[in-house]
Design an enzyme around this catalytic site. Structure first.
Site, PDB file in Angstrom:
ATOM      1  N   SER A 152       0.844  -1.190   0.000  1.00 15.94           N
ATOM      2  CA  SER A 152       0.000   0.000   0.000  1.00 15.94           C
ATOM      3  C   SER A 152       0.882   1.243   0.000  1.00 15.94           C
ATOM      4  O   SER A 152       2.081   1.181   0.305  1.00 15.94           O
ATOM      5  CB  SER A 152      -0.872   0.000   1.262  1.00 15.94           C
ATOM      6  OG  SER A 152      -1.496   1.241   1.478  1.00 15.94           O
ATOM      7  N   TYR A 165      -3.400  -0.207   9.980  1.00 17.09           N
ATOM      8  CA  TYR A 165      -3.229  -0.516   8.562  1.00 17.09           C
ATOM      9  C   TYR A 165      -1.865  -0.062   8.062  1.00 17.09           C
ATOM     10  O   TYR A 165      -1.194  -0.787   7.323  1.00 17.09           O
ATOM     11  CB  TYR A 165      -4.345   0.167   7.769  1.00 17.09           C
ATOM     12  CG  TYR A 165      -4.389  -0.225   6.312  1.00 17.09           C
ATOM     13  CD1 TYR A 165      -4.891  -1.460   5.917  1.00 17.09           C
ATOM     14  CD2 TYR A 165      -3.936   0.650   5.330  1.00 17.09           C
ATOM     15  CE1 TYR A 165      -4.940  -1.819   4.585  1.00 17.09           C
ATOM     16  CE2 TYR A 165      -3.992   0.299   3.986  1.00 17.09           C
ATOM     17  CZ  TYR A 165      -4.494  -0.938   3.625  1.00 17.09           C
ATOM     18  OH  TYR A 165      -4.531  -1.287   2.294  1.00 17.09           O
TER      19      TYR A 165
END
Length: 271
Positions: A152, A165
């Site tokens: 990500s 996250y």
């Protein structure tokens, strides 16, 4: 050596395949001639993708799989090998975030539940590690294979609010590099491990952060759009092309890489 982008005849295992991003990947991979095994905790979602692929002339199977339980992964591996005999590609697509593991005006850092933080870390990190342990044995035995993780933008720099996250995806990027070296040093030079790092896409898991109920961007969503030179969110289908390239022999010397697919987000600092 010829540059070869063909992936026809290769077999891929995709976790999280019932989701939007990995579902689109699976459809495109099948359209290019790959056999795909779709693994997801929710078998009905994976089966729906498999049905669509098969109806269009592709080859796909679906299997209910919990990436946090080794016995479930072992059963899935047997199921895939019984159908396809061998595996060439593993895509660790299972992952995501949850609202309880983010900070907001309603929830400060000091009161985030450890259970919510652990859920995000387990799904993104331990899910990728455990799945690679189980399916990576196939690659180790034949001394060839291809692992693609889903990192990500948060792997590169922590994003505000998404404490769990960001940390988890940073670990996925680190694991990608570590595993690339480990496979090559111990099981042969024809095993590659890479990751893609998607920029901002609207998904069920992050839509509450990026978009108001009326479809207008939230303050955070507008910041993302302003910092993305292409001025828009990515589309899940735009993740498929780089993944198919990584599956092909055209990427035969790409190993240990974390590749941004972000519309320029990581190249622009806002000034």
């Amino acid at each position: 050596m010829k540059v070869d982008f063909k992936v026809t005849g290769k077999t891929a295992v995709i976790t999280g395949a019932g989701g939007i991003i990995c579902g689109e990947m699976a459809k495109e991979m099948a359209a290019k001639g790959m056999q795909v095994a779709l693994l997801d905790l929710f078998e009905d979602k994976a089966q729906a993708v498999a049905d669509e692929i098969n109806e269009k002339g592709g080859t796909a199977i679906a299997c209910a799989t919990d990436v946090l339980k080794r016995e479930s992964l072992e059963a899935a591996k047997k199921f895939v090998l019984d159908h396809f005999e061998s595996i060439d590609v593993l895509i660790n697509g299972a992952g995501g975030n949850k609202k309880g593991a983010t900070t907001s005006c309603e929830q400060d850092f000091f009161h985030i539940a450890i259970e919510d933080l652990r859920w995000v870390f387990d799904l993104n990190v331990m899910g990728a590690v455990l799945t690679t342990q189980v399916f990576g044995e196939v690659f180790a035995e034949k001394k060839a294979g291809n692992v693609i993780n889903i990192a990500s933008m948060a792997s590169m720099i922590p994003l505000t609010n998404t404490i769990a996250y960001s940390g988890a995806k940073a670990a996925v990027a680190n694991f990608t590099q570590w595993m690339a070296v480990h496979f090559n040093q111990n099981y042969g030079q024809e095993i590659r491990v890479n990751a893609i790092a998607p920029g901002f896409l609207l998904t069920q898991q992050n839509q509450f952060l990026m978009q108001k109920e009326d479809g207008a961007p939230t303050e955070r969503g507008q910041k993302v759009l302003d910092k993305t030179p292409m001025g828009r969110y990515g589309d899940p289908i735009e993740m498929a092309g780089p993944v198919i390239w990584l599956c092909s022999e055209a990427a035969s010397f790409v190993n240990g890489a974390v590749i941004p697919i972000d519309g320029g987000f990581s190249a622009y600092w806002g000034v």
